[in-house]
Design a protein around this motif. Structure first.
Motif, PDB file in Angstrom:
ATOM      1  N   PRO A   1      -3.664   4.317   1.000  1.00 60.51           N
ATOM      2  CA  PRO A   1      -3.621   3.560   2.150  1.00 60.51           C
ATOM      3  C   PRO A   1      -2.483   3.585   2.847  1.00 60.51           C
ATOM      4  CG  PRO A   1      -3.560   2.199  -0.226  1.00 60.51           C
ATOM      5  CD  PRO A   1      -3.820   3.484  -0.291  1.00 60.51           C
ATOM      6  N   VAL A   2      -2.380   3.313   4.191  1.00 63.44           N
ATOM      7  CA  VAL A   2      -1.181   3.527   4.958  1.00 63.44           C
ATOM      8  C   VAL A   2      -1.142   2.162   5.516  1.00 63.44           C
ATOM      9  CG1 VAL A   2      -0.583   4.552   7.089  1.00 63.44           C
ATOM     10  CG2 VAL A   2      -1.845   5.964   5.519  1.00 63.44           C
ATOM     11  N   ASN A   3       0.255   1.785   5.902  1.00 61.17           N
ATOM     12  CA  ASN A   3       0.717   0.487   6.360  1.00 61.17           C
ATOM     13  C   ASN A   3      -0.168   0.434   7.809  1.00 61.17           C
ATOM     14  OD1 ASN A   3       2.036  -1.193   8.002  1.00 61.17           O
ATOM     15  ND2 ASN A   3       3.819  -1.158   6.458  1.00 61.17           N
ATOM     16  N   ARG A   4      -0.825  -0.693   8.123  1.00 63.07           N
ATOM     17  CA  ARG A   4      -1.802  -0.481   9.058  1.00 63.07           C
ATOM     18  C   ARG A   4      -0.832  -1.108  10.436  1.00 63.07           C
ATOM     19  NH1 ARG A   4      -3.228  -5.864   9.733  1.00 63.07           N
ATOM     20  NH2 ARG A   4      -2.590  -7.293   7.862  1.00 63.07           N
ATOM     21  N   PHE A   5       0.228  -1.585  10.374  1.00 61.67           N
ATOM     22  CA  PHE A   5       0.792  -2.127  11.667  1.00 61.67           C
ATOM     23  C   PHE A   5       1.301  -0.877  12.426  1.00 61.67           C
ATOM     24  CE2 PHE A   5       1.031  -5.586   8.599  1.00 61.67           C
ATOM     25  CZ  PHE A   5       0.632  -6.476   9.291  1.00 61.67           C
ATOM     26  N   ASP A   6       1.436  -1.183  13.542  1.00 64.98           N
ATOM     27  CA  ASP A   6       1.469  -0.258  14.710  1.00 64.98           C
ATOM     28  C   ASP A   6       2.923   0.056  15.024  1.00 64.98           C
ATOM     29  OD1 ASP A   6       0.622   1.284  16.887  1.00 64.98           O
ATOM     30  OD2 ASP A   6       1.155  -0.447  18.277  1.00 64.98           O
ATOM     31  N   CYS A   7       2.990   1.375  15.217  1.00 63.08           N
ATOM     32  CA  CYS A   7       4.392   1.854  15.632  1.00 63.08           C
ATOM     33  C   CYS A   7       4.386   2.718  16.840  1.00 63.08           C
ATOM     34  CB  CYS A   7       4.995   2.639  14.670  1.00 63.08           C
ATOM     35  SG  CYS A   7       4.143   4.201  14.170  1.00 63.08           S
ATOM     36  N   SER A   8       3.247   2.798  17.743  1.00 65.28           N
ATOM     37  CA  SER A   8       3.218   3.599  18.855  1.00 65.28           C
ATOM     38  C   SER A   8       4.102   3.510  19.968  1.00 65.28           C
ATOM     39  CB  SER A   8       1.870   3.556  19.450  1.00 65.28           C
ATOM     40  OG  SER A   8       1.247   2.135  19.737  1.00 65.28           O
TER      41      SER A   8
ATOM     42  N   GLU B   1      -3.887   6.458  -8.860  1.00 62.81           N
ATOM     43  CA  GLU B   1      -5.048   5.745  -8.999  1.00 62.81           C
ATOM     44  C   GLU B   1      -4.786   4.494  -9.794  1.00 62.81           C
ATOM     45  OE1 GLU B   1      -8.238   9.622  -9.261  1.00 62.81           O
ATOM     46  OE2 GLU B   1      -6.947   8.994 -11.163  1.00 62.81           O
ATOM     47  N   ALA B   2      -3.902   4.294 -10.508  1.00 64.26           N
ATOM     48  CA  ALA B   2      -3.434   3.376 -11.295  1.00 64.26           C
ATOM     49  C   ALA B   2      -2.731   2.127 -10.603  1.00 64.26           C
ATOM     50  CB  ALA B   2      -2.608   3.627 -12.765  1.00 64.26           C
ATOM     51  N   GLY B   3      -2.529   2.574  -9.343  1.00 61.85           N
ATOM     52  CA  GLY B   3      -1.605   1.869  -8.500  1.00 61.85           C
ATOM     53  C   GLY B   3      -0.139   1.744  -8.727  1.00 61.85           C
ATOM     54  N   ALA B   4       0.343   2.402  -9.432  1.00 61.16           N
ATOM     55  CA  ALA B   4       1.690   2.565  -9.728  1.00 61.16           C
ATOM     56  C   ALA B   4       2.428   3.148  -8.648  1.00 61.16           C
ATOM     57  CB  ALA B   4       1.893   3.347 -11.113  1.00 61.16           C
ATOM     58  N   LEU B   5       1.829   4.062  -8.011  1.00 61.57           N
ATOM     59  CA  LEU B   5       2.578   4.725  -7.170  1.00 61.57           C
ATOM     60  C   LEU B   5       1.982   4.685  -5.778  1.00 61.57           C
ATOM     61  CD1 LEU B   5       4.920   7.020  -6.877  1.00 61.57           C
ATOM     62  CD2 LEU B   5       3.085   8.634  -7.373  1.00 61.57           C
ATOM     63  N   THR B   6       3.001   4.281  -4.578  1.00 60.95           N
ATOM     64  CA  THR B   6       2.417   3.900  -3.408  1.00 60.95           C
ATOM     65  C   THR B   6       3.190   4.887  -2.331  1.00 60.95           C
ATOM     66  OG1 THR B   6       4.349   2.198  -3.125  1.00 60.95           O
ATOM     67  CG2 THR B   6       2.061   1.382  -3.713  1.00 60.95           C
ATOM     68  N   LEU B   7       2.696   4.777  -1.023  1.00 58.83           N
ATOM     69  CA  LEU B   7       3.570   5.820  -0.029  1.00 58.83           C
ATOM     70  C   LEU B   7       4.980   5.343   0.201  1.00 58.83           C
ATOM     71  CD1 LEU B   7       2.575   8.228   1.528  1.00 58.83           C
ATOM     72  CD2 LEU B   7       1.831   6.452   3.433  1.00 58.83           C
ATOM     73  N   ASP B   8       5.263   4.064   0.133  1.00 54.02           N
ATOM     74  CA  ASP B   8       6.613   3.588  -0.047  1.00 54.02           C
ATOM     75  C   ASP B   8       7.432   4.008  -1.123  1.00 54.02           C
ATOM     76  OD1 ASP B   8       5.659   2.218   2.514  1.00 54.02           O
ATOM     77  OD2 ASP B   8       5.298   0.431   1.506  1.00 54.02           O
ATOM     78  N   LYS B   9       7.028   4.055  -2.088  1.00 55.28           N
ATOM     79  CA  LYS B   9       7.642   4.530  -3.375  1.00 55.28           C
ATOM     80  C   LYS B   9       7.991   5.973  -3.284  1.00 55.28           C
ATOM     81  CE  LYS B   9       9.968   3.514  -7.097  1.00 55.28           C
ATOM     82  NZ  LYS B   9      10.942   2.775  -7.122  1.00 55.28           N
ATOM     83  N   LEU B  10       6.886   6.697  -2.817  1.00 53.21           N
ATOM     84  CA  LEU B  10       7.172   8.063  -2.668  1.00 53.21           C
ATOM     85  C   LEU B  10       8.215   8.540  -1.741  1.00 53.21           C
ATOM     86  CD1 LEU B  10       3.260   9.346  -2.680  1.00 53.21           C
ATOM     87  CD2 LEU B  10       5.411  10.413  -3.913  1.00 53.21           C
ATOM     88  N   GLU B  11       8.150   7.705  -0.623  1.00 51.92           N
ATOM     89  CA  GLU B  11       9.367   7.790   0.531  1.00 51.92           C
ATOM     90  C   GLU B  11      10.761   7.547  -0.162  1.00 51.92           C
ATOM     91  OE1 GLU B  11       8.825   5.831   4.284  1.00 51.92           O
ATOM     92  OE2 GLU B  11      10.866   5.347   4.202  1.00 51.92           O
ATOM     93  N   ALA B  12      10.936   6.293  -1.011  1.00 52.95           N
ATOM     94  CA  ALA B  12      12.121   6.119  -1.689  1.00 52.95           C
ATOM     95  C   ALA B  12      12.386   7.362  -2.467  1.00 52.95           C
ATOM     96  CB  ALA B  12      12.067   4.854  -2.269  1.00 52.95           C
ATOM     97  N   MET B  13      11.567   8.015  -3.131  1.00 54.25           N
ATOM     98  CA  MET B  13      11.905   9.006  -3.945  1.00 54.25           C
ATOM     99  C   MET B  13      12.382  10.034  -3.276  1.00 54.25           C
ATOM    100  SD  MET B  13       8.653   8.620  -6.560  1.00 54.25           S
ATOM    101  CE  MET B  13       8.613   9.964  -7.760  1.00 54.25           C
ATOM    102  N   THR B  14      11.945  10.488  -2.124  1.00 55.25           N
ATOM    103  CA  THR B  14      12.462  11.807  -1.509  1.00 55.25           C
ATOM    104  C   THR B  14      13.761  11.582  -0.923  1.00 55.25           C
ATOM    105  OG1 THR B  14      11.646  10.678   1.074  1.00 55.25           O
ATOM    106  CG2 THR B  14       9.887  12.000  -0.266  1.00 55.25           C
ATOM    107  N   CYS B  15      14.320  10.368  -0.963  1.00 58.48           N
ATOM    108  CA  CYS B  15      15.684  10.411  -0.499  1.00 58.48           C
ATOM    109  C   CYS B  15      16.786  10.882  -1.578  1.00 58.48           C
ATOM    110  CB  CYS B  15      16.203   8.691  -0.543  1.00 58.48           C
ATOM    111  SG  CYS B  15      15.407   7.726   0.732  1.00 58.48           S
TER     112      CYS B  15
END
Lengths: 452, 89
Positions: A427-434, A346-360
């Motif tokens: 929010p999700v990265n809006r660029f296409d990967c199809s 909610e505070a904008g500190a944590l994004t999907l990209d950072k979460l992905e990095a944490m899962t490494c």
């Protein structure tokens, strides 16, 4: 002799710092229930589960009272249904899911896992039937949890299946749209899935396991946070030592409960999963531990290092406390189930990209993340592919449990209730990967898979 | 089988008597009591032997909690193993 301070200490951990045994999960082998006749298979399945687990809930409750430690969930996992039901002459496994649901209700457990398929190297006919059944199965049942293993370090990633998962998740979201797409919270995809994980939604009873086993998942982020408060400002050696010692104590509680449960139920003890699994309660949050380490919010620079330290030392402490530590052991970082993580988003500190990095560097993967309902299926498959690649290359388990909430957009909030909590839609990265996802086939195993 | 009873709450007359009377009624032997008062708060640790008890450990735990509710104190029953396993290697 037990000292007063030790007694107080234990009880403070339980009463004030939310130490609990999160789950006793009974793994049940259902392979010998196999029958070409679907009705007969379901009958055998129901009988097997209700008979084997008839005392599970009562024994769990008794142990909780006698030792004064809460045991939050009693659950069941079964052999992946795609394997056990392979010879069933039917086009859909939805009826089997209903049977699992009824059996779970009968014995009083809140979740039953194992509506699963293992397709890391290729999808068999039975796996395909199961995958096709997932959206409806999760919509018409309450307690059934489902998982699909899509890749492994040994065999690579089944990209055909990854591509399909985007659609499965979207359809599940649509079929459960009346409940904020809750069905997706009961479904997880894995790379390098473990066979003895007691935590849902990914629990299943592996084919290498015995007929029945008791696996216990211990929790307690609050206890670790509290211990770290005592060493605020100290160097990293002290920090690691503190986490290790605390993890040791927590694991010992799990070991005691597991031994006791296994004895009373007459079922062999499998493993202790020492995971710091948060709940939405204040003081029961992994994000709060990260903050206590010195980060303003989860997601700030340093977060990946912090979660790596936490994870590694939890494992070190746990391994010393029990010879059979297994499952996913480490720190869970679900968004909706951790109020500190929710606040960070909610505070904008944590994004999907950072979460992905944490899962490494951490135990699991992208967990309980709410996405906008209109996220394309291909984008979800792309997110899954990324996460599977992290697992495959790094020889670790990774998972994805995302919920594209039907009809909602980024910034809105979705409430799942209970332990599943609530989450701001990210929010999700809006660029296409199809075109990438659409290639299909299998990503070959990495070079370091070749060990023999 | 040994267990610990911890009692915590505002001090008043007859706490030990009530707990002991209850335990005696269930044929539970009290092995050790250590008790202190901090700022008017009563804090007791009791080690008991429940081998000969006339009811199950679960019922004892429930009964003691109920008694605690009646006399306005928190009474917790726990089998000793939880402390031993947590604090001893």
């Amino acid at each position: 002799m037990i000292s007063r301070s030790e007694a107080r200490w234990t009880n403070e951990m339980i009463l004030e710092e939310n130490l609990d045994v999160r789950t006793i999960t009974m793994g049940i082998n259902i392979l010998d229930c196999a029958d070409p006749d679907e009705k007969k298979f379901c009958t055998k399945l129901y009988d097997r589960i209700t008979k084997t687990a008839e005392n599970l809930v009562r024994v769990g409750d008794d142990i909780a009272v006698e030792f004064g430690i809460p045991i939050v969930n009693k659950r069941i996992s079964v052999t992946p249904v795609a394997i056990a039901a392979a010879c069933c002459e039917t086009d859909s496994y939805v009826e089997i899911a209903r049977t699992l649901d009824r059996a779970a209700e009968e014995v009083g457990v809140n979740f039953i896992g194992g509506f699963s398929a293992l397709v890391q190297k290729g999808t068999a006919a039975s796996d395909q039937k199961l995958i096709n059944s997932i959206p409806e199965a999760l919509a018409v049942t309450e307690r059934v949890c489902s998982s699909v293993n899509l890749g492994s370090s040994r065999s690579g990633i089944n990209m055909d299946a990854v591509k399909e998962m985007g659609g499965v998740i979207k359809e599940t979201a649509f079929l459960t749209k009346d409940k904020d797409s809750l069905g997706c919270a009961k479904f997880v995809v894995f790379c390098n899935a473990v066979e003895d994980n007691p935590f849902m939604a990914g629990a299943f009873h592996g084919v290498g396991e015995r007929d029945c086993a008791i696996n216990v998942g211990v929790s307690g982020p609050g206890v670790v946070k509290r211990a770290l408060e005592e060493v605020r400002g100290a160097d990293f050696e002290t920090l690691c030592e503190t986490v290790k010692k605390t993890a040791f104590r927590i694991t010992r509680v799990g070991q005691l409960v597991a031994r006791e449960a296994s004895e009373r139920l007459g079922v062999p003890f499998g493993i202790i999963d020492l995971s710091l699994a948060p709940t939405p309660a204040i003081g029961d949050s992994v994000a709060e531990i990260l903050q206590e380490m010195g980060l303003e919010r989860a997601g700030a620079p340093g977060t990946t290092a912090a979660i790596a330290i936490l994870n590694d030392n939890v494992k070190k402490g746990g391994v010393m406390a029990s010879s059979y530590v297994g499952g996913l052991s480490g720190a869970f970082i679900p968004v909706s189930e951790d109020h500190g993580m929710i606040e960070a988003v909610e505070a904008g500190a944590l994004t999907l990209d950072k979460l992905e990095a944490m899962t490494c560097v951490c135990s699991v993967g992208l967990d309980m993340i709410a996405l906008p309902g209109e996220t394309p299926a291909e984008t979800i498959s792309g997110i899954i592919a990324d996460e599977m690649a992290i697992g495959m290359i790094n020889n670790k388990t990774t998972a994805v449990r995302v919920i594209p909430v039907y009809g909602k957009v980024a910034g809105e909030t979705v409430t799942f209730g209970g332990l599943l909590g609530y989450a701001p839609i990210m929010p999700v990265n809006r660029f296409d990967c199809s075109a990438f996802v659409g290639r299909g086939g299998r990503i070959p195993a990495p070079i370091h898979s070749f060990k023999n | 089988m040994k267990a610990l009873v911890t009692v915590l709450g505002k001090d008043k007359v007859g706490i030990i008597a009530s707990v002991c009377t209850y335990l005696a009624g269930k044929n539970v032997n009290v092995l050790e009591i250590s008790q202190t008062i901090v700022n008017g708060y009563f804090d007791m640790l009791m080690i008991i032997d429940v081998t000969e008890a006339t009811c199950s450990p679960g019922e004892l735990a429930g009964g003691l909690e109920e008694l605690g509710g009646e006399i306005g104190l928190m009474i917790k029953f726990q089998r000793e193993e939880i402390f031993e396993s947590m604090h001893r290697i």
